[in-house]
Scaffold this motif. Structure first.
Motif, mmCIF file in Angstrom:
data_model
loop_
_atom_site.group_PDB
_atom_site.id
_atom_site.type_symbol
_atom_site.label_atom_id
_atom_site.label_comp_id
_atom_site.label_asym_id
_atom_site.label_seq_id
_atom_site.Cartn_x
_atom_site.Cartn_y
_atom_site.Cartn_z
ATOM 1 N N HIS A 159 0.845 -1.196 0.000
ATOM 2 C CA HIS A 159 0.000 0.000 0.000
ATOM 3 C C HIS A 159 0.875 1.238 0.000
ATOM 4 O O HIS A 159 2.008 1.223 0.446
ATOM 5 N N THR A 160 0.298 2.300 -0.482
ATOM 6 C CA THR A 160 1.005 3.564 -0.382
ATOM 7 C C THR A 160 0.856 4.070 1.045
ATOM 8 O O THR A 160 -0.093 3.715 1.743
ATOM 9 N N TYR A 161 1.782 4.859 1.482
ATOM 10 C CA TYR A 161 1.735 5.389 2.831
ATOM 11 C C TYR A 161 1.439 6.872 2.784
ATOM 12 O O TYR A 161 1.915 7.587 1.910
ATOM 13 N N LEU A 162 0.610 7.308 3.718
ATOM 14 C CA LEU A 162 0.266 8.722 3.788
ATOM 15 C C LEU A 162 1.391 9.457 4.497
ATOM 16 O O LEU A 162 1.812 9.065 5.578
ATOM 17 N N GLN A 163 1.889 10.492 3.881
ATOM 18 C CA GLN A 163 2.977 11.255 4.448
ATOM 19 C C GLN A 163 2.533 12.706 4.633
ATOM 20 O O GLN A 163 2.142 13.351 3.678
ATOM 21 N N SER A 174 7.596 17.759 12.679
ATOM 22 C CA SER A 174 7.371 17.853 14.133
ATOM 23 C C SER A 174 7.913 16.629 14.836
ATOM 24 O O SER A 174 8.521 16.722 15.897
ATOM 25 N N TRP A 175 7.678 15.450 14.251
ATOM 26 C CA TRP A 175 8.156 14.200 14.836
ATOM 27 C C TRP A 175 9.681 14.225 14.940
ATOM 28 O O TRP A 175 10.250 13.861 15.961
ATOM 29 N N SER A 176 10.336 14.682 13.878
ATOM 30 C CA SER A 176 11.808 14.706 13.847
ATOM 31 C C SER A 176 12.385 15.626 14.913
ATOM 32 O O SER A 176 13.468 15.378 15.431
ATOM 33 N N LYS A 177 11.679 16.689 15.243
ATOM 34 C CA LYS A 177 12.148 17.600 16.291
ATOM 35 C C LYS A 177 12.044 16.969 17.666
ATOM 36 O O LYS A 177 12.901 17.173 18.521
ATOM 37 N N VAL A 178 10.985 16.193 17.886
ATOM 38 C CA VAL A 178 10.747 15.605 19.203
ATOM 39 C C VAL A 178 11.507 14.300 19.376
ATOM 40 O O VAL A 178 12.109 14.045 20.421
ATOM 41 N N ILE A 179 11.489 13.451 18.353
ATOM 42 C CA ILE A 179 12.143 12.143 18.439
ATOM 43 C C ILE A 179 13.045 11.971 17.207
ATOM 44 O O ILE A 179 12.694 11.283 16.257
ATOM 45 N N PRO A 180 14.211 12.591 17.221
ATOM 46 C CA PRO A 180 15.063 12.570 16.026
ATOM 47 C C PRO A 180 15.657 11.199 15.695
ATOM 48 O O PRO A 180 16.014 10.951 14.551
ATOM 49 N N PRO A 182 5.937 6.950 12.335
ATOM 50 C CA PRO A 182 5.143 5.802 11.890
ATOM 51 C C PRO A 182 4.577 6.055 10.498
ATOM 52 O O PRO A 182 4.310 7.189 10.122
ATOM 53 N N LYS A 183 4.412 4.985 9.757
ATOM 54 C CA LYS A 183 3.820 5.081 8.428
ATOM 55 C C LYS A 183 2.419 4.479 8.512
ATOM 56 O O LYS A 183 2.257 3.367 8.972
ATOM 57 N N THR A 184 1.447 5.236 8.084
ATOM 58 C CA THR A 184 0.071 4.775 8.110
ATOM 59 C C THR A 184 -0.318 4.338 6.714
ATOM 60 O O THR A 184 -0.265 5.124 5.773
ATOM 61 N N SER A 185 -0.702 3.088 6.591
ATOM 62 C CA SER A 185 -1.070 2.560 5.294
ATOM 63 C C SER A 185 -2.364 3.204 4.817
ATOM 64 O O SER A 185 -3.303 3.392 5.580
ATOM 65 N N SER A 186 -2.411 3.525 3.531
ATOM 66 C CA SER A 186 -3.626 4.113 2.967
ATOM 67 C C SER A 186 -4.777 3.117 2.985
ATOM 68 O O SER A 186 -5.926 3.493 2.811
#
Length: 135
Positions: A21-25, A32-38, A43-47
């Motif tokens: 499946h494609t993943y929603l990005q 924001s995630w990278s700033k908090v948890i670099p 997580p990748k959410t499947s479409s």
């Protein structure tokens, strides 16, 4: 009598291979995630988990949480809760003013304590919904 000759294309496999499946990005979420948890990838959410549906106005969404079901009304306060797998209920916008009037009438004509309590709950709920929708 003619016998049907099976071809390789007639074979139906016991399991079907599904393409990935494609993943929603969402770039804002990823940033924001990278700033908090670099050190951890977001997580990748499947479409496959999202089913498109027509846009509708709703007045309440009931969300299953580990502490019980939470009703989320318009302009709710931010809330953090651990969700659990269950059914998410979406309640479409209804004419809350007429429902409020209906329960107010029931409250005025109630004769037993049970009828009064049920009508009062209806008045309280529809007053809150009305307030949440109209601001």
């Amino acid at each position: 009598i003619h016998r049907h000759q099976k071809k390789a294309s007639d074979h139906v496999p016991a399991s079907v291979e599904v393409s990935p499946h494609t993943y929603l990005q969402d770039s804002n979420f990823i940033e924001s995630w990278s700033k908090v948890i670099p050190n951890l990838d977001p997580p990748k959410t499947s479409s496959a988990f999202f089913t498109p549906c027509p846009a509708k106005k709703v007045d309440m969404v009931v969300v299953p949480a580990t502490t019980g079901h939470m009703a989320v009304l318009p302009r709710h306060v931010p809330t953090i809760a651990e969700l659990k797998p269950d059914v998410l209920s979406v309640h479409e916008v209804k004419d809350t003013a007429s429902s409020l009037a209906e329960f107010t009438q029931k409250l005025g004509s109630a004769t037993t304590d049970l009828e009064k309590a049920e009508a009062q709950i209806g008045v309280d709920v529809h007053s809150a919904l009305n307030s949440g929708i109209t601001g």
